[in-house]
Design an enzyme around this catalytic site. Sequence first.
Site, PDB file in Angstrom:
ATOM      1  N   GLY A  11      28.897  52.052  40.471  1.00  0.00           N
ATOM      2  CA  GLY A  11      28.622  51.559  39.112  1.00  0.00           C
ATOM      3  C   GLY A  11      27.168  51.158  38.995  1.00  0.00           C
ATOM      4  O   GLY A  11      26.814  50.224  38.263  1.00  0.00           O
TER       5      GLY A  11
ATOM      6  N   GLN B 271      25.573  47.643  33.790  1.00  0.00           N
ATOM      7  CA  GLN B 271      24.821  46.416  33.495  1.00  0.00           C
ATOM      8  C   GLN B 271      24.566  45.594  34.763  1.00  0.00           C
ATOM      9  O   GLN B 271      23.437  45.194  35.025  1.00  0.00           O
ATOM     10  CB  GLN B 271      25.616  45.588  32.470  1.00  0.00           C
TER      11      GLN B 271
ATOM     12  N   ASP C   3      27.272  56.368  40.827  1.00  0.00           N
ATOM     13  CA  ASP C   3      27.933  56.176  39.523  1.00  0.00           C
ATOM     14  C   ASP C   3      28.519  57.516  39.101  1.00  0.00           C
ATOM     15  O   ASP C   3      28.148  58.540  39.678  1.00  0.00           O
ATOM     16  CB  ASP C   3      26.903  55.684  38.478  1.00  0.00           C
ATOM     17  N   ILE C   4      29.399  57.498  38.090  1.00  0.00           N
ATOM     18  CA  ILE C   4      29.834  58.806  37.570  1.00  0.00           C
ATOM     19  C   ILE C   4      28.838  59.300  36.531  1.00  0.00           C
ATOM     20  O   ILE C   4      28.844  60.466  36.165  1.00  0.00           O
ATOM     21  CB  ILE C   4      31.261  58.836  36.945  1.00  0.00           C
TER      22      ILE C   4
ATOM     23  N   ASP D 163      32.495  59.629  41.950  1.00  0.00           N
ATOM     24  CA  ASP D 163      33.598  59.094  41.149  1.00  0.00           C
ATOM     25  C   ASP D 163      34.509  58.275  42.060  1.00  0.00           C
ATOM     26  O   ASP D 163      35.135  58.820  42.975  1.00  0.00           O
ATOM     27  CB  ASP D 163      34.371  60.266  40.514  1.00  0.00           C
TER      28      ASP D 163
ATOM     29  N   TYR E 137      42.753  44.405  30.082  1.00  0.00           N
ATOM     30  CA  TYR E 137      41.655  44.161  31.023  1.00  0.00           C
ATOM     31  C   TYR E 137      41.962  42.916  31.871  1.00  0.00           C
ATOM     32  O   TYR E 137      41.840  42.938  33.097  1.00  0.00           O
ATOM     33  CB  TYR E 137      40.367  43.975  30.212  1.00  0.00           C
TER      34      TYR E 137
ATOM     35  N   LYS F 296      42.578  42.590  35.874  1.00  0.00           N
ATOM     36  CA  LYS F 296      41.760  41.722  36.737  1.00  0.00           C
ATOM     37  C   LYS F 296      42.653  40.748  37.509  1.00  0.00           C
ATOM     38  O   LYS F 296      42.421  40.482  38.690  1.00  0.00           O
ATOM     39  CB  LYS F 296      40.713  40.960  35.910  1.00  0.00           C
TER      40      LYS F 296
HETATM   41  C1  AKB Z   1      34.059  41.475  28.724  1.00  0.00           C
HETATM   42  O1  AKB Z   1      33.689  40.891  27.697  1.00  0.00           O
HETATM   43  O2  AKB Z   1      35.011  42.257  28.759  1.00  0.00           O
HETATM   44  C2  AKB Z   1      33.351  41.173  30.015  1.00  0.00           C
HETATM   45  C3  AKB Z   1      34.012  40.081  30.790  1.00  0.00           C
HETATM   46  C4  AKB Z   1      33.939  38.690  30.313  1.00  0.00           C
HETATM   47  O3  AKB Z   1      34.591  40.332  31.797  1.00  0.00           O
HETATM   48  N1  AKB Z   1      31.988  40.833  29.752  1.00  0.00           N
END
Ligand code: AKB
Length: 318
Positions: free
Chosen positions: A8, A12, A34-35, A52, A143, A147
Amino acid sequence: MERILIIGAAGQIGSELVTAMRAIHGNENVYATDIKDIPKDIKKAGPSAILDVMDDKRLIHYVIRHKITQIYHLAAVLSGNAEKLPLQAWHINMQSLMNILDLAKVVEDVKKVFWPSSIAVFGPTTPRVNTPQLTITEPSTVYGISKLAGERWCEYFYNRYDVDVRSVRYPGLISYKTEAGGGTTDYAVEIFYEAIKKGNYECFLKEDTALPMMFMEDAVNATIKLMEAPKENIKIRSSYNVGGISFAPKRITAEIKKHLPDFKITYNPDFRQPIAESWPQSIDDSQAQKDWGLETKYNITKLTDTMLEGVRTKFSSK
Ligand code: AKB
């Protein structure tokens, strides 16, 4: 001698971590992958490849061929983008981590792994102010769910196979070198670009939505400190809270106005507003301070000065 793989590296965090790691370990020992296309300056300074992380066979060959000793896996689909294609995001976020953990289990040279978690592991039932390290984690986004599951897998691989995987729960990360993509905290980067470019910004969060944020230099230093800490100091094998600073759009607007008095902001909350409202406003990171000496240097004033200066320089050199 360490040989470091950054996955990656065009992103960022990755783009800045590569530079910081090369300064410590030597350009030739940090492999930027990175890809997508790797930025020219990173490519020129040291080894790089299109790789990848989902391709487990190529990944393991690459790691063995270059005798990699540490892996930083920074590729992920962030909160906003993940809501658009939940199953795809789940697959990418989980499978990529499993590829790395499984590889670290079998490849002896690989001694340490870094994988970022996020404040997204918290949810609407979590205490939102000064959120503790150990608390309710019932995320409402795909997300956040990925995590949280990832944290459990990291701890499992450490306990079961002694894979030395370390992690922090990043807050919103703010930087001017590479723009963020697809997150809920992205407004806090976009606002600086639009302020310099157009003098106005339409914010996708409400004016009083406070979130924890961190300037990239602090995040990179925290990551390096965590990874350099002696193994026995790492007491949390899921992921450490790291807080930085906390502000809402109207507060950062006031700071920007000190430099650009004519700057105008309007508010048009979208699907990211409920995501932001489900996340903490501020974070208790005392455990990270105690275990491996987390420290941050940027307050909101220093962050604003640095961002405006950085974005201005970036535009003027184009
Ligand atoms: C997002 O906003 O998805 C990320 C995070 C807080 O993990 N910046």
